[in-house]
Design an enzyme around this catalytic site. Structure first.
Site, short mmCIF file in Angstrom:
data_model
loop_
_atom_site.label_atom_id
_atom_site.label_comp_id
_atom_site.label_asym_id
_atom_site.label_seq_id
_atom_site.Cartn_x
_atom_site.Cartn_y
_atom_site.Cartn_z
CD GLU A 94 -1.81 -5.35 14.00
OE1 GLU A 94 -1.73 -4.60 13.01
OE2 GLU A 94 -2.77 -5.33 14.79
NE ARG A 141 -2.65 -1.72 3.10
CZ ARG A 141 -2.48 -3.03 3.33
NH1 ARG A 141 -2.83 -3.90 2.42
NH2 ARG A 141 -1.98 -3.46 4.47
#
Ligand code: AMP
Length: 186
Positions: free
Chosen positions: A111, A74
């Site tokens: 994460e 992204r």
């Protein structure tokens, strides 16, 4: 969606709360327990996208940035428009195995999972002024790896900029001593 109008410096800007309203929380994606921040509606909104790009570069406009380094995937949606506004070039920091020539790699914990990013060994001219961009600063592992990659290859990192900072994950702690800018905080 806001109506598309040609961009002018005086065009109305979206405020931070309006930007946040265009980001969707997707629970349990890509794994149970992760609240994924889907920025695609914000990027699809003409005023939203312009406000995002302006806000990402704001502290770095007079810093002589020569290259905006975007983190796959992204970061790739943000780096080119930022670079065009700054008069800079772009370098993609890619996932393992995607670049065709000799690379330097840095690995990191996400994460959700682990991965590594790579850049061509000649991606950053020595001492060139670099701005790092990614969509989300979460635990900071990705950004720390990206920073080590840029510095190992001779770039001079001026700062790192993120659309979203998940403050409760303390990513900034991993980036101590660095200039960090985030547009939206949670
Ligand atoms: P981290 O290394 O933990 O700081 O994670 C940052 C990277 O993982 C960025 O490239 C993000 O695109 C992605 N990421 C981590 N957490 C999220 C989240 N909650 N929503 C969307 N993307 C995320």
């Amino acid at each position: 969606m806001a109506k598309a109008t040609p961009r002018q410096e005086t065009s109305p800007k979206l405020g931070l709360e309006a930007m946040k309203a265009l980001i969707l929380d997707v629970p349990d994606f890509p794994k149970k327990g992760i609240m994924f921040k889907d920025i695609t509606p914000l990027l699809a909104d003409p005023q939203g996208f312009n406000a995002v790009i302006d806000a990402l570069i704001l502290p770095f406009k007079q810093k002589g940035i020569e290259i905006v380094a975007g983190v796959e995937s992204r970061g790739f949606l943000l780096a080119p428009a930022m670079a065009a506004r700054l008069g800079a070039g772009i370098v993609p920091l890619r996932k393992k195995g995607k670049l065709p020539r000799k690379v330097h790699s840095a690995s990191y914990d996400l994460e959700y999972g682990t991965d590594s990013i790579e850049a061509h060994t000649d991606a950053f001219p020595k001492g060139s002024k670099i701005l790092l961009v990614d969509d989300v600063l979460a635990t900071g592992g990705t950004a720390a790896a990206a920073i080590s990659l840029i510095e190992a290859l001779g770039g001079k990192l001026i700062g790192s900029t993120f659309l979203i900072e998940l403050c409760f994950l303390n990513g900034r702690k991993k980036l101590a001593g660095q200039t960090i800018h985030s547009v939206l905080t949670y």
